[in-house]
Design a protein around this motif. Structure first.
Motif, mmCIF file in Angstrom:
data_model
loop_
_atom_site.group_PDB
_atom_site.id
_atom_site.type_symbol
_atom_site.label_atom_id
_atom_site.label_comp_id
_atom_site.label_asym_id
_atom_site.label_seq_id
_atom_site.Cartn_x
_atom_site.Cartn_y
_atom_site.Cartn_z
ATOM 1 N N ASP A 185 6.198 -22.972 23.578
ATOM 2 C CA ASP A 185 6.258 -23.473 22.190
ATOM 3 C C ASP A 185 6.326 -22.298 21.207
ATOM 4 O OD1 ASP A 185 6.253 -26.125 22.843
ATOM 5 O OD2 ASP A 185 4.143 -26.485 22.350
ATOM 6 N N LEU A 186 5.522 -21.265 21.474
ATOM 7 C CA LEU A 186 5.520 -20.092 20.591
ATOM 8 C C LEU A 186 6.896 -19.425 20.590
ATOM 9 C CD1 LEU A 186 2.014 -18.606 21.499
ATOM 10 C CD2 LEU A 186 2.749 -19.274 19.198
ATOM 11 N N ALA A 187 7.504 -19.325 21.773
ATOM 12 C CA ALA A 187 8.817 -18.661 21.876
ATOM 13 C C ALA A 187 9.851 -19.418 21.053
ATOM 14 C CB ALA A 187 9.245 -18.587 23.338
ATOM 15 N N GLU A 188 9.742 -20.748 21.050
ATOM 16 C CA GLU A 188 10.695 -21.530 20.260
ATOM 17 C C GLU A 188 10.442 -21.356 18.767
ATOM 18 O OE1 GLU A 188 10.462 -25.328 22.211
ATOM 19 O OE2 GLU A 188 12.096 -24.753 23.560
ATOM 20 N N ILE A 189 9.179 -21.240 18.381
ATOM 21 C CA ILE A 189 8.848 -21.071 16.955
ATOM 22 C C ILE A 189 9.322 -19.697 16.452
ATOM 23 C CG2 ILE A 189 6.930 -20.802 15.305
ATOM 24 C CD1 ILE A 189 5.414 -22.920 17.053
ATOM 25 N N VAL A 190 9.026 -18.635 17.202
ATOM 26 C CA VAL A 190 9.375 -17.287 16.706
ATOM 27 C C VAL A 190 10.871 -17.011 16.850
ATOM 28 C CG1 VAL A 190 7.063 -16.379 17.128
ATOM 29 C CG2 VAL A 190 8.822 -16.038 18.866
ATOM 30 N N GLY A 191 11.547 -17.776 17.737
ATOM 31 C CA GLY A 191 12.999 -17.676 17.867
ATOM 32 C C GLY A 191 13.455 -16.383 18.523
ATOM 33 N N PRO A 192 14.797 -16.230 18.659
ATOM 34 C CA PRO A 192 15.333 -15.083 19.410
ATOM 35 C C PRO A 192 15.014 -13.729 18.786
ATOM 36 C CG PRO A 192 17.094 -16.583 18.711
ATOM 37 C CD PRO A 192 15.819 -17.189 18.231
ATOM 38 N N ILE A 193 14.734 -13.684 17.477
ATOM 39 C CA ILE A 193 14.404 -12.368 16.899
ATOM 40 C C ILE A 193 12.902 -12.083 16.982
ATOM 41 C CG2 ILE A 193 16.438 -12.164 15.382
ATOM 42 C CD1 ILE A 193 14.444 -12.945 13.038
ATOM 43 N N GLY A 194 12.137 -13.047 17.432
ATOM 44 C CA GLY A 194 10.716 -12.818 17.681
ATOM 45 C C GLY A 194 10.479 -12.615 19.169
ATOM 46 N N GLU A 195 9.210 -12.478 19.543
ATOM 47 C CA GLU A 195 8.926 -12.245 20.965
ATOM 48 C C GLU A 195 7.531 -12.753 21.309
ATOM 49 O OE1 GLU A 195 10.044 -8.720 23.848
ATOM 50 O OE2 GLU A 195 8.359 -8.153 22.554
ATOM 51 N N VAL A 196 7.396 -13.245 22.544
ATOM 52 C CA VAL A 196 6.079 -13.623 23.061
ATOM 53 C C VAL A 196 5.817 -12.783 24.301
ATOM 54 C CG1 VAL A 196 4.694 -15.500 24.046
ATOM 55 C CG2 VAL A 196 6.306 -15.992 22.200
ATOM 56 N N VAL A 197 4.669 -12.123 24.314
ATOM 57 C CA VAL A 197 4.273 -11.354 25.497
ATOM 58 C C VAL A 197 3.137 -12.134 26.156
ATOM 59 C CG1 VAL A 197 3.335 -9.161 26.330
ATOM 60 C CG2 VAL A 197 4.961 -9.190 24.406
ATOM 61 N N ALA A 198 3.409 -12.680 27.348
ATOM 62 C CA ALA A 198 2.445 -13.544 28.029
ATOM 63 C C ALA A 198 1.729 -12.763 29.119
ATOM 64 C CB ALA A 198 3.167 -14.751 28.622
#
Ligand SMILES: C[S@@+](CC[C@H](N)C(=O)[O-])C[C@H]1O[C@@H](n2cnc3c(N)ncnc32)[C@H](O)[C@@H]1O
Length: 271
Positions: A58-71
């Protein structure tokens, strides 16, 4: 690397599915929290103890391709599940790192946010975890926690003594594995000691009836954790059946309500 079995709730398929349902029933609360905290397009979010990654997706979809999630996650089963979902959803902005939060360093990067839910309860040294988080979070970044604050608020009305006995086994087994169910109460002190200022703290507690969607959250927990307690040799099949029977009769009573275990939400800024 720690064995899969080290984690008290387990990392088997039923637990993976239970975490999915748990995320879905909590999703409205979580989306509102992330919005209040300021998570938006282009942000970089560290997901601490991501599990199979339901929140990370869900976070990855919110921040979009110019954002990033490090899990960050220790369980290989959960990591494989997250990798599969990312591939299936063509998400290229999730970086997954296998790490034991108690043993390894947290990867450094210019995170805007950290998200940590139902993890502090299961590590054996919460102060070490918050110290490590304090080292990698930059000035002005925000750490968000959803952790249990008073597990014994979880009760049925009218009271269900078999449920209370079950709940005591839950608390005891988490403590015996090195965790602490009411981990959130330590957070204000630990955050203060590690350079964070609390921006907001609020309790999340619900009074449910069986027809509520969220009712399914404790229901699936009871079923999976009864099996887990049997595996651990902590209870026998007779005890499990007595819990199930008491629970089934409570579900039929139109006056039954269930108070959920109190979750404390803390949003804190790194100074
Ligand atoms: C109850 S689950 C919550 C998962 C996820 N945060 C969520 O909200 O769905 C707790 C997670 O913490 C992970 N965990 C527990 N101890 C850990 C440790 N020492 N290092 C890394 N992960 C850990 C478990 O493997 C599990 O995925």
């Amino acid at each position: 690397m720690a064995a899969e079995g080290d984690y008290v709730l387990g990392t088997h398929e039923d637990e993976l599915a239970r975490l999915g349902l748990q995320h879905r029933v909590w999703r409205p609360v979580v989306l509102d929290c992330w919005q209040r905290a300021g998570i938006t397009v282009g942000k970089r979010v560290l997901d601490v103890g991501a599990g199979p990654g339901y929140a990370a997706i869900d976070l990855a979809e919110i921040v979009g391709p110019i954002g990033e999630v490090v899990a960050l996650e220790r369980s290989q089963n959960f990591i494989r599940a997250l990798e599969t979902t990312c591939r299936a959803r063509s998400l290229a902005n999730v970086k997954i790192q296998e790490v034991d939060l108690m043993k390894g360093d947290l990867p450094t990067a210019d995170y805007d946010f950290a998200w940590c839910r139902w993890v502090v309860s299961f590590v054996n040294d919460p102060s070490l975890l918050i110290k490590k988080l304090g080292r990698v979070m930059q000035k002005g970044s925000v750490a968000i926690f959803h952790e249990y604050g008073h597990y014994e608020t979880w009760r049925f009305l009218p009271r269900l003594s078999m449920h209370e006995r079950f709940r005591e086994h839950v608390i005891a087994t988490w403590r015996e594995s090195g965790g602490e169910p009411d981990a959130a109460v330590q957070l204000p002190r630990l955050l203060g000691e590690n350079g964070f200022m609390i921006r907001s703290a609020r309790p999340h507690i619900f009074c449910l009836r069986p027809s509520d969607y969220m009712w399914q959250w404790p229901v699936t927990f009871i079923e999976t954790y009864l099996e887990r307690l049997i595996e651990m040799g902590r209870i026998d099949h007779k005890f499990a059946e007595e819990v199930r029977t008491a629970f089934a009769s409570a579900e039929k009573n139109p006056n039954t309500r269930m108070l959920t275990p109190l979750v404390l939400e803390i949003i804190a800024e790194k100074l």
